[in-house]
Design a protein around this motif. Sequence first.
Motif, mmCIF file in Angstrom:
data_model
loop_
_atom_site.group_PDB
_atom_site.id
_atom_site.type_symbol
_atom_site.label_atom_id
_atom_site.label_comp_id
_atom_site.label_asym_id
_atom_site.label_seq_id
_atom_site.Cartn_x
_atom_site.Cartn_y
_atom_site.Cartn_z
ATOM 1 N N HIS A 73 6.292 -1.654 2.428
ATOM 2 C CA HIS A 73 6.956 -1.824 1.309
ATOM 3 C C HIS A 73 6.233 -2.721 0.275
ATOM 4 C CE1 HIS A 73 9.734 1.032 3.279
ATOM 5 N NE2 HIS A 73 9.926 0.146 4.143
ATOM 6 N N PRO A 74 5.582 -2.340 -0.432
ATOM 7 C CA PRO A 74 4.702 -3.313 -1.450
ATOM 8 C C PRO A 74 5.812 -3.820 -2.624
ATOM 9 C CG PRO A 74 3.821 -1.060 -1.793
ATOM 10 C CD PRO A 74 4.798 -1.016 -0.513
ATOM 11 N N LYS A 75 5.425 -4.990 -3.060
ATOM 12 C CA LYS A 75 6.388 -5.211 -4.405
ATOM 13 C C LYS A 75 5.460 -4.439 -5.567
ATOM 14 C CE LYS A 75 6.986 -9.615 -2.534
ATOM 15 N NZ LYS A 75 6.931 -11.158 -2.622
ATOM 16 N N PRO A 76 6.576 -3.976 -6.458
ATOM 17 C CA PRO A 76 5.837 -3.121 -7.649
ATOM 18 C C PRO A 76 4.726 -4.141 -8.491
ATOM 19 C CG PRO A 76 8.495 -3.047 -7.526
ATOM 20 C CD PRO A 76 7.719 -4.230 -6.376
ATOM 21 N N GLU A 77 4.720 -5.286 -8.482
ATOM 22 C CA GLU A 77 3.715 -5.833 -9.423
ATOM 23 C C GLU A 77 2.439 -5.965 -8.361
ATOM 24 O OE1 GLU A 77 6.541 -8.945 -7.037
ATOM 25 O OE2 GLU A 77 6.811 -7.756 -8.240
ATOM 26 N N MET A 78 2.490 -5.657 -7.063
ATOM 27 C CA MET A 78 1.120 -5.544 -6.437
ATOM 28 C C MET A 78 0.596 -4.136 -6.245
ATOM 29 S SD MET A 78 0.633 -8.385 -4.910
ATOM 30 C CE MET A 78 -0.454 -7.937 -3.643
ATOM 31 N N LEU A 79 1.243 -3.169 -6.868
ATOM 32 C CA LEU A 79 0.671 -1.994 -6.989
ATOM 33 C C LEU A 79 -0.552 -1.588 -7.691
ATOM 34 C CD1 LEU A 79 4.046 0.398 -7.103
ATOM 35 C CD2 LEU A 79 2.361 -0.180 -4.979
#
Length: 109
Positions: free
Chosen positions: A78-84
């Motif tokens: 579940h990646p953090k949105p800032e990592m996308l």
Amino acid sequence: KIGIDASTIEASLSPTERYGLRFREVINPFYSMFYYSEQQRMGEATSMEEEWNVEEIEQEKAEEERRAMEDGDLLVTHPKPEMLPRQRQLYIRERARLRAEKLRRKLTG
């Protein structure tokens, strides 16, 4: 009696003729193109009669996915949105590298 009496005809045949008749009837029968097309049509009709239970399929799929995650065969993150955006860039760069490598192989043989 109406029609042909098959037992009388078979009794009048020689053993070789009986063997040939039985061979053509049982072992190597002739089927016309009409027969094959009708069989295919009937097969398609029976396969269309099957009902697909979408909910059951979805439940089986979810269960299989859950089992795969528990067994460790499927990685779930579940990646953090800032990592996308960074992940997207890495994907694009890797895809470009693979395309270039494929093109280089094609050109160099």
